[in-house]
Scaffold this motif. Sequence first.
Motif, mmCIF file in Angstrom:
data_model
loop_
_atom_site.group_PDB
_atom_site.id
_atom_site.type_symbol
_atom_site.label_atom_id
_atom_site.label_comp_id
_atom_site.label_asym_id
_atom_site.label_seq_id
_atom_site.Cartn_x
_atom_site.Cartn_y
_atom_site.Cartn_z
ATOM 1 N N ARG A 184 -6.188 -4.236 4.520
ATOM 2 C CA ARG A 184 -7.128 -4.966 3.643
ATOM 3 C C ARG A 184 -6.370 -5.642 2.501
ATOM 4 O O ARG A 184 -6.827 -6.668 1.990
ATOM 5 C CB ARG A 184 -8.209 -4.027 3.117
ATOM 6 C CG ARG A 184 -9.110 -3.506 4.224
ATOM 7 C CD ARG A 184 -10.372 -2.888 3.692
ATOM 8 N NE ARG A 184 -10.946 -1.988 4.691
ATOM 9 C CZ ARG A 184 -12.070 -1.320 4.532
ATOM 10 N NH1 ARG A 184 -12.746 -1.410 3.420
ATOM 11 N NH2 ARG A 184 -12.515 -0.522 5.484
ATOM 12 N N PHE A 197 -4.906 0.945 1.406
ATOM 13 C CA PHE A 197 -5.435 0.216 2.561
ATOM 14 C C PHE A 197 -4.561 -1.002 2.864
ATOM 15 O O PHE A 197 -4.843 -2.119 2.416
ATOM 16 C CB PHE A 197 -6.881 -0.218 2.278
ATOM 17 C CG PHE A 197 -7.921 0.835 2.572
ATOM 18 C CD1 PHE A 197 -7.605 2.186 2.525
ATOM 19 C CD2 PHE A 197 -9.221 0.478 2.908
ATOM 20 C CE1 PHE A 197 -8.557 3.165 2.800
ATOM 21 C CE2 PHE A 197 -10.189 1.441 3.190
ATOM 22 C CZ PHE A 197 -9.859 2.779 3.137
ATOM 23 N N THR A 219 -2.034 6.669 9.118
ATOM 24 C CA THR A 219 -3.175 6.843 10.025
ATOM 25 C C THR A 219 -3.416 5.535 10.771
ATOM 26 O O THR A 219 -3.466 4.459 10.154
ATOM 27 C CB THR A 219 -4.435 7.349 9.281
ATOM 28 O OG1 THR A 219 -5.426 7.697 10.257
ATOM 29 C CG2 THR A 219 -5.006 6.353 8.280
ATOM 30 N N THR A 227 -8.269 10.859 10.527
ATOM 31 C CA THR A 227 -9.051 10.395 9.378
ATOM 32 C C THR A 227 -10.315 9.728 9.911
ATOM 33 O O THR A 227 -10.277 9.018 10.918
ATOM 34 C CB THR A 227 -8.258 9.377 8.522
ATOM 35 O OG1 THR A 227 -7.746 8.347 9.364
ATOM 36 C CG2 THR A 227 -7.116 10.034 7.776
ATOM 37 N N LYS A 280 -12.387 13.713 1.725
ATOM 38 C CA LYS A 280 -12.003 12.337 1.410
ATOM 39 C C LYS A 280 -12.989 11.791 0.376
ATOM 40 O O LYS A 280 -14.206 11.807 0.601
ATOM 41 C CB LYS A 280 -12.058 11.525 2.699
ATOM 42 C CG LYS A 280 -11.265 10.247 2.675
ATOM 43 C CD LYS A 280 -11.296 9.637 4.072
ATOM 44 C CE LYS A 280 -10.558 8.337 4.140
ATOM 45 N NZ LYS A 280 -10.833 7.649 5.402
ATOM 46 N N THR A 340 -9.446 7.812 -1.227
ATOM 47 C CA THR A 340 -9.427 6.632 -0.368
ATOM 48 C C THR A 340 -9.787 5.368 -1.154
ATOM 49 O O THR A 340 -10.182 5.451 -2.316
ATOM 50 C CB THR A 340 -10.384 6.860 0.834
ATOM 51 O OG1 THR A 340 -10.191 5.807 1.781
ATOM 52 C CG2 THR A 340 -11.846 6.904 0.418
ATOM 53 N N ARG A 376 -3.189 -2.053 11.279
ATOM 54 C CA ARG A 376 -3.737 -2.775 12.444
ATOM 55 C C ARG A 376 -2.702 -3.138 13.500
ATOM 56 O O ARG A 376 -3.072 -3.595 14.571
ATOM 57 C CB ARG A 376 -4.424 -4.053 11.957
ATOM 58 C CG ARG A 376 -5.618 -3.713 11.077
ATOM 59 C CD ARG A 376 -6.099 -4.873 10.316
ATOM 60 N NE ARG A 376 -7.119 -4.476 9.355
ATOM 61 C CZ ARG A 376 -7.515 -5.225 8.365
ATOM 62 N NH1 ARG A 376 -6.982 -6.434 8.192
ATOM 63 N NH2 ARG A 376 -8.433 -4.801 7.529
HETATM 64 C C1 E4P Z 1 -8.789 5.373 6.634
HETATM 65 O O1 E4P Z 1 -8.622 6.282 5.886
HETATM 66 C C2 E4P Z 1 -9.541 4.155 6.273
HETATM 67 O O2 E4P Z 1 -10.861 4.481 6.088
HETATM 68 C C3 E4P Z 1 -9.332 3.108 7.303
HETATM 69 O O3 E4P Z 1 -7.962 3.105 7.669
HETATM 70 C C4 E4P Z 1 -9.808 1.736 6.918
HETATM 71 O O4 E4P Z 1 -9.366 0.821 7.882
HETATM 72 P P1 E4P Z 1 -9.972 -0.663 8.012
HETATM 73 O O5 E4P Z 1 -9.547 -1.433 6.818
HETATM 74 O O6 E4P Z 1 -9.343 -1.201 9.262
HETATM 75 O O7 E4P Z 1 -11.448 -0.504 8.097
#
Ligand code: E4P
Length: 211
Positions: A132, A129, A183, A26, A83, A107, A166
């Motif tokens: 986040r 996400f 991912t 991704t 996406k 997304t 993360r």
């Molecule tokens: C993937 O599809 C996303 O764009 C990505 O995982 C965002 O990750 P982040 O919140 O660490 O930027």
Amino acid sequence: MRIFIDSADTEAIKRCWDTGLIDGCTTNPTLISKSGRDPRSVYDELAEMGVPDISMEVMGNAVEMQNEAMKLYTEYKEVATIKLPMCQDGLKVCKELSNLGIRTNVTLIFNAAQAILAAKAGANYVSPFVGRIDDQGYAGTEVVRSIVGLYQQQRVSTEVLAASIRTTQRLVRAFYSGATVVTIPPGVFWNSYQHVLTDVGLSIFEKDANG
Ligand code: E4P
């Protein structure tokens, strides 16, 4: 259970890809911008590597996103996953691409209501996400669990692709919560090999094997 690499750093992706354990990639505009490269040169390299499923993000209004999506599909065919951002125009284009049989990933998903709309638009993947959401003080993997549960109950075929991961703990919890694809950045992939007791055990076995 599929693992995608969340990066536009093709050297880092290649090292992960060479393990034979990776199913796709991704990217997003931030990752592409960090790579300092033109998006297509990144996609070309990934396609040449043999990566079978590459999320390529499109931006702009509905017409711009649709045009770019069609160009990407023409260039990359079945390896392209378009996406799209979670917004009115994004879902409109998602529906059109879905009618044409082009694979899509919606997304910037932060709750189940958004995931319902993305499924209605025919998305192949939705990307909650996780990291986040965690940053907001509640568990991102609970959002994954609620979307997965809802899709199962309603017999929706859209897959949950957990993003913004993360740590290895979040990777595990995302799959445990029912995501079929997660991912992860290359660093999280390499950390997944590691355990201090594996290292200790390995050095004992090596010592014993050599008498
Ligand atoms: C993937 O599809 C996303 O764009 C990505 O995982 C965002 O990750 P982040 O919140 O660490 O930027």
